[in-house]
Scaffold this motif. Sequence first.
Motif, mmCIF file in Angstrom:
data_model
loop_
_atom_site.group_PDB
_atom_site.id
_atom_site.type_symbol
_atom_site.label_atom_id
_atom_site.label_comp_id
_atom_site.label_asym_id
_atom_site.label_seq_id
_atom_site.Cartn_x
_atom_site.Cartn_y
_atom_site.Cartn_z
ATOM 1 N N GLU A 1 -73.151 18.365 49.324
ATOM 2 C CA GLU A 1 -71.811 18.597 48.762
ATOM 3 C C GLU A 1 -71.790 18.320 47.273
ATOM 4 O OE1 GLU A 1 -69.756 15.881 51.508
ATOM 5 O OE2 GLU A 1 -69.017 14.818 49.734
ATOM 6 N N ASP A 2 -70.794 18.918 46.624
ATOM 7 C CA ASP A 2 -70.603 18.713 45.190
ATOM 8 C C ASP A 2 -69.434 17.752 45.019
ATOM 9 O OD1 ASP A 2 -72.357 21.028 44.121
ATOM 10 O OD2 ASP A 2 -71.075 22.004 45.583
ATOM 11 N N ASN A 3 -69.545 16.825 44.066
ATOM 12 C CA ASN A 3 -68.406 15.945 43.771
ATOM 13 C C ASN A 3 -68.025 16.135 42.321
ATOM 14 O OD1 ASN A 3 -68.201 14.201 46.323
ATOM 15 N ND2 ASN A 3 -70.362 14.092 45.765
ATOM 16 N N LEU A 4 -66.924 16.855 42.103
ATOM 17 C CA LEU A 4 -66.542 17.176 40.729
ATOM 18 C C LEU A 4 -65.253 16.480 40.309
ATOM 19 C CD1 LEU A 4 -68.147 19.818 41.878
ATOM 20 C CD2 LEU A 4 -67.418 20.798 39.736
ATOM 21 N N ARG A 5 -64.776 15.512 41.127
ATOM 22 C CA ARG A 5 -63.509 14.854 40.775
ATOM 23 C C ARG A 5 -63.825 13.580 40.004
ATOM 24 N NH1 ARG A 5 -60.224 16.516 46.294
ATOM 25 N NH2 ARG A 5 -61.652 18.226 46.696
ATOM 26 N N CYS A 6 -63.980 12.478 40.700
ATOM 27 C CA CYS A 6 -64.343 11.219 40.037
ATOM 28 C C CYS A 6 -65.517 10.615 40.782
ATOM 29 C CB CYS A 6 -63.186 10.219 40.055
ATOM 30 S SG CYS A 6 -61.676 10.804 39.325
ATOM 31 N N PRO A 7 -66.687 11.234 40.695
ATOM 32 C CA PRO A 7 -67.798 10.707 41.482
ATOM 33 C C PRO A 7 -68.158 9.298 41.038
ATOM 34 C CG PRO A 7 -68.620 12.262 39.874
ATOM 35 C CD PRO A 7 -67.119 12.322 39.806
ATOM 36 N N SER A 8 -68.442 8.412 41.994
ATOM 37 C CA SER A 8 -68.790 7.044 41.618
ATOM 38 C C SER A 8 -70.174 6.705 42.133
ATOM 39 C CB SER A 8 -67.748 6.063 42.153
ATOM 40 O OG SER A 8 -67.758 6.089 43.550
ATOM 41 N N GLY A 9 -70.701 5.620 41.641
ATOM 42 C CA GLY A 9 -72.004 5.139 42.107
ATOM 43 C C GLY A 9 -73.029 4.984 41.011
ATOM 44 N N VAL A 10 -72.726 5.541 39.826
ATOM 45 C CA VAL A 10 -73.761 5.517 38.789
ATOM 46 C C VAL A 10 -74.052 4.093 38.311
ATOM 47 C CG1 VAL A 10 -72.232 5.855 36.809
ATOM 48 C CG2 VAL A 10 -74.565 6.728 36.737
ATOM 49 N N SER A 11 -73.057 3.213 38.384
ATOM 50 C CA SER A 11 -73.302 1.838 37.944
ATOM 51 C C SER A 11 -74.314 1.151 38.857
ATOM 52 C CB SER A 11 -72.007 1.034 37.913
ATOM 53 O OG SER A 11 -71.411 1.029 39.180
ATOM 54 N N TYR A 12 -74.319 1.519 40.131
ATOM 55 C CA TYR A 12 -75.304 0.928 41.041
ATOM 56 C C TYR A 12 -76.708 1.381 40.683
ATOM 57 C CZ TYR A 12 -71.117 -0.156 43.551
ATOM 58 O OH TYR A 12 -69.886 -0.619 43.852
ATOM 59 N N VAL A 13 -76.808 2.644 40.243
ATOM 60 C CA VAL A 13 -78.124 3.143 39.834
ATOM 61 C C VAL A 13 -78.668 2.262 38.715
ATOM 62 C CG1 VAL A 13 -79.367 5.085 38.836
ATOM 63 C CG2 VAL A 13 -77.502 5.504 40.452
#
Lengths: 345, 499
Positions: free
Chosen positions: B167-179
């Motif tokens: 799936e594509d998440n083009l709204r407010c995708p989160s999780g990058v801080s965990y990366v």
Amino acid sequence: MLSRAANAIYWMNRYLERADNVARFINVNLHLMLDLSVETASQWMPLVVTTGGEKYFREHYGDNAATQENVLQFLIYDKNNPNSIASCVRSARENARSVRQSISSEMWETVNKMHLSFRQASADQTHQDAPYDFLEEIKNSGHLFIGLTESTMSNNEAWHWARLGRLLERADQTSRIVDVKYYFVLPTIEYVGMPYDNLHWAALLKSATAFEMYRKRYRRIAPKSVAEFLLLDREFPRSIHYCLVHAEHSLHAITGSPLGTFQNPVEQRLGRLRSDFDFARIEEIIDFGLHEYLDNFQSRLIQVGETIYDDFFAVEPPSQSPTQSQSQSLLPATGEAASQGVSPP
Amino acid sequence: MNYDDYQTEGFYDEMFIADGPSAKPRPGARMLVERIESLLNGDLARRQQAAEIALYNMGITFSVYGSEDAEEKIFPFDIIPRIVELKEWQPIEQGLAQRINALNLFLDDIYHDQKIIGDGVVPRDIIESCPAFRRECIGIDPPLGIWCHITGTDLVRDGEGRFFVLEDNLRCPSGVSYVIENRQILKRTFPHVFLASNVRPVDDYCIHLLNALQQLAPHTESPNVVLLTPGPFNSAYYEHAFLAQQMGIELVEGSDLFTQDDCVYMRTTKGPLRVDVIYRRIDDDFIDPLAFRRDSVLGVPGLMSAFRNGRVALANAPGTGVADDKAIYAYVPDIIRYYLGEDPILPNVKTYLCRRDSEREYVLQNLHELVVKPVSESGGYGILVGPHSTKAEREACAERIRANPRNYIAQPTLSLSRAPIIVGDHFEGRHVDLRPFILHGPDPYILPGGLTRVALKKGSLVVNSSQGGGSKDTWVLETEPDKNVSFVDEPVLPPVEHD
């Protein structure tokens, strides 16, 4: 900077300073009680009064309930007491959380760890009998936080808000402890020779971590000198005068207006208050009545706090209806504490 | 701990190749496996524990709701990284760039001329019936023509190891801080292997992000960029604060902002200050009570009007949700061909649209082997995993599909790839997916790797953190693995090495 962020940083530091002071009061009193060993019950009530929670304490614990156990519960763990260490640490952490982007990660982690270890300590009852280590930890975390503020944060506006909050709170705490100790220790200022008198005065100084510095300055312990040191000393970092002078520096660093002038009500009020201390003599204060003097000081300090809120934090555009912000909700706790200030004897 | 008893059990494994009854490490994972097996007993568990304590102290936690003093938990994190070799990563990178480029053109088209509808590639009703399609956005020209500045695309691997877009998440995708935080911890956990493996860095994500945001305000030399958060009670608040801090921008709540004459200002201790760019982490519905949900207290009244008039840039632009609608998803390969004249590099998972009569019938008859998803939900809510479902669940699902066919799609149950995680004193395989983050703009950037989410429950295919998922660090190797380096004879390191 953002008004909400300034407000949160200011309060975060006030709460941490308050937690530190409460921890220190308790620690000193625990040691004092061990030396006194008689009439101990009465010696815990002053702590309740100092922290401004007398009314709440009487309502929830009873009139003659100032036992060591109750007072420790009230001052350390009671979440409904807005000035307990539990409440202060929690409020400090909530505020820190809302300004994570304005403070360094190290500062945040310190507050967060304080909160986490406090939770663990409250769950684990082993601390409750002899909370020395635990109180020491609270104090050390507070010192670590101030050290980190100094070493990891630019001396920018946020830093000045932090210092302003810390110093105003410290001035307030010092005035409370002097006021209460005077009231309990010494019914009249000329009264000398009470048993354990020296112990009491030493304890008062130790509550403000002032004992050693006081000895270097005056050597002999005399009530008048103790009051002079804690109120008017220009060099000791917990004296009221010192706190006001440096709080004023930070205020003017924030506004940019030159010291000795004022461009808004906060600068006027704080400047006038500081200049009273600049030219005060301890003999005059005692003639006027130490308690009356401190009572008056506390009301004026509360006014300074309220004016800070009006001038800096409650910024509303002309055509905007007021909106509620999260940090505003933090005010009543402190407002309440302030208005429950020490009552006259 | 060692991998002697580790079984791939017929799944594609990210770390091992099945080799008769035993399994041998993939080339890129060889050094890591050797290193792990050379550790003393209990050492790995200590490293895992040290990583968890670090996350706890950093406050990377969420509260379990229910009571005031609810316990805070860290998002589960497994210290064994997932390794992606360069030759696997390159087509992903190209495929994502292509896909986001096409989706951005799609968004610009459907909020302007709607040529793709006129040309019969995507049916009009499927767009207009989509709840994330915002009529308020029609005719708006966002700065530089960019709608989806930040995207998090979920990828999965099938039994043969092929990557698909889930799936594509083009709204407010989160999780990058965990990366980024996971990486910090892994560098401390396996410093030598990390160094020798030549892993592509992720630490500069925030530099690229700030750059992308600043470009949206070309009219000013030093634009005021802010991050708009719903506040400390939001589950992604940690990430909002982290990103704002890393970029050195203000983290604002709705009540910190106001609009006047179509300009946005923030309330500061020195009076109102103009805001040029808002990285908003509040859903469309809540950003402006005058334009969308009136009961929203999180947003800023008048924000849409300021955006429409080009006085403030919003990232992502409102209305991008239409492009990650799960029903539109089925059309993305056609969208790529339509705008770019290219074949999609990254394939879609085969998708049945329940709005189509023939496909719905197929779905209803094969529920036991399909995954059924509501089109406008995210976070793994409302999903039926056919093979793991009960008869009653399938009947209830069929009922819902018949009542509102447009709202459901179905996909074959993929045999998702697995990666080993630490379970007690041994390793077990768990299903994983991968969410890379893509910045779209004049200087496009794709974060190497992304968030590997792992379903911690044995056999589970749902990796969402709200459904009991955890995460792993993802290493994209910059070079081919060097066969000659070995760590077997290295002295044993202390549990956590501080740099």
